[in-house]
Design an enzyme around this catalytic site. Structure first.
Site, PDB file in Angstrom:
ATOM      1  N   GLY A 160       0.826  -1.200   0.000  1.00 54.72           N
ATOM      2  CA  GLY A 160       0.000   0.000   0.000  1.00 54.72           C
ATOM      3  C   GLY A 160       0.858   1.247   0.000  1.00 54.72           C
ATOM      4  O   GLY A 160       2.011   1.228  -0.427  1.00 54.72           O
ATOM      5  N   CYS A 161       0.301   2.319   0.497  1.00 53.01           N
ATOM      6  CA  CYS A 161       0.970   3.615   0.535  1.00 53.01           C
ATOM      7  C   CYS A 161       2.306   3.525   1.265  1.00 53.01           C
ATOM      8  O   CYS A 161       2.370   3.051   2.397  1.00 53.01           O
ATOM      9  CB  CYS A 161       0.055   4.611   1.244  1.00 53.01           C
ATOM     10  SG  CYS A 161       0.844   6.177   1.613  1.00 53.01           S
ATOM     11  N   PHE A 162       3.370   3.996   0.647  1.00 55.15           N
ATOM     12  CA  PHE A 162       4.680   3.870   1.299  1.00 55.15           C
ATOM     13  C   PHE A 162       4.854   4.787   2.499  1.00 55.15           C
ATOM     14  O   PHE A 162       5.725   4.567   3.320  1.00 55.15           O
ATOM     15  CB  PHE A 162       5.856   3.970   0.333  1.00 55.15           C
ATOM     16  CG  PHE A 162       5.889   5.140  -0.627  1.00 55.15           C
ATOM     17  CD1 PHE A 162       5.334   6.371  -0.331  1.00 55.15           C
ATOM     18  CD2 PHE A 162       6.523   4.987  -1.852  1.00 55.15           C
ATOM     19  CE1 PHE A 162       5.395   7.431  -1.228  1.00 55.15           C
ATOM     20  CE2 PHE A 162       6.594   6.042  -2.757  1.00 55.15           C
ATOM     21  CZ  PHE A 162       6.023   7.257  -2.438  1.00 55.15           C
TER      22      PHE A 162
ATOM     23  N   CYS B 172       2.795   4.847   4.886  1.00 62.44           N
ATOM     24  CA  CYS B 172       2.412   3.943   5.977  1.00 62.44           C
ATOM     25  C   CYS B 172       3.494   2.911   6.242  1.00 62.44           C
ATOM     26  O   CYS B 172       3.964   2.767   7.370  1.00 62.44           O
ATOM     27  CB  CYS B 172       1.137   3.186   5.626  1.00 62.44           C
ATOM     28  SG  CYS B 172      -0.334   4.198   5.487  1.00 62.44           S
TER      29      CYS B 172
END
Length: 181
Positions: free
Chosen positions: A14-16, A18
């Site tokens: 997912g979003c890096f 995070c």
């Protein structure tokens, strides 16, 4: 002379913003870099990757000392901090750039990842099938500077406080012994 051993692990979950935040404070982790991997465009930009047309995933490259933290520990935290059963999506983030994928840098990592996924499946940890891909690491392109240490520099940004902070609090509670003091 520094004789410290380091290995590299590369995860897309997912979003890096995070994923980077989850690994930075782990004992044995020397450095975490946000970037892009697994696509066809050379030196992609964030804007290009966001279109979904480059084939890259948002990912993190973790440089770690295997004497202080095992690759299996990194896998455990990777799986504990994202949903490996959703294809090309994590929460509200949708697209192939948010896929769940492990990019191995050695045959030992490949085997460890395969065994870990089999263990999770055998123990029915998730209600749905794990869709995390396991691929040989290709070129990793570091993301633009403003993406590095994003959470640490922007903890009050709405996305960070709504999505990352609660997950990070849970991680700190559940993995306290694995964190730097």
């Amino acid at each position: 002379m520094d004789n410290k051993k380091t290995e590299t692990a590369i995860f897309a979950g997912g979003c890096f913003w995070c994923t980077e935040a989850f690994f930075t404070d782990l004992k044995g982790v020397e450095k975490v870099t946000s970037g892009y991997i697994g696509g066809k465009t050379e030196n992609p930009t964030y804007r290009e990757v966001c279109t979904g047309n480059t084939g890259h995933a948002e990912a993190i490259k973790i440089e770690f000392n295997p004497d202080e933290v095992a690759y299996e520990d990194l896998l455990e935290i990777f799986f504990a901090t994202h949903d490996p059963t959703t294809l090309n999506r994590q929460g509200a983030d949708v697209g192939t750039q948010y896929r769940s994928e492990i990019f191995y840098t050695s045959e030992a990592q490949k085997l460890a990842a395969e065994n870990f996924i089999k263990l999770l499946a055998d123990q029915h940890i998730y209600d749905k099938k794990i869709v995390t891909k396991i691929s040989k690491a290709s070129v990793f392109y570091p993301a633009e500077d403003y993406h590095q240490d994003y959470y640490a520099q922007n903890p009050n940004q709405p996305y960070c406080s709504a999505v990352i902070t609660p997950k990070l609090d849970k991680l700190k509670k559940n993995y306290k012994s694995k964190l730097k003091s």
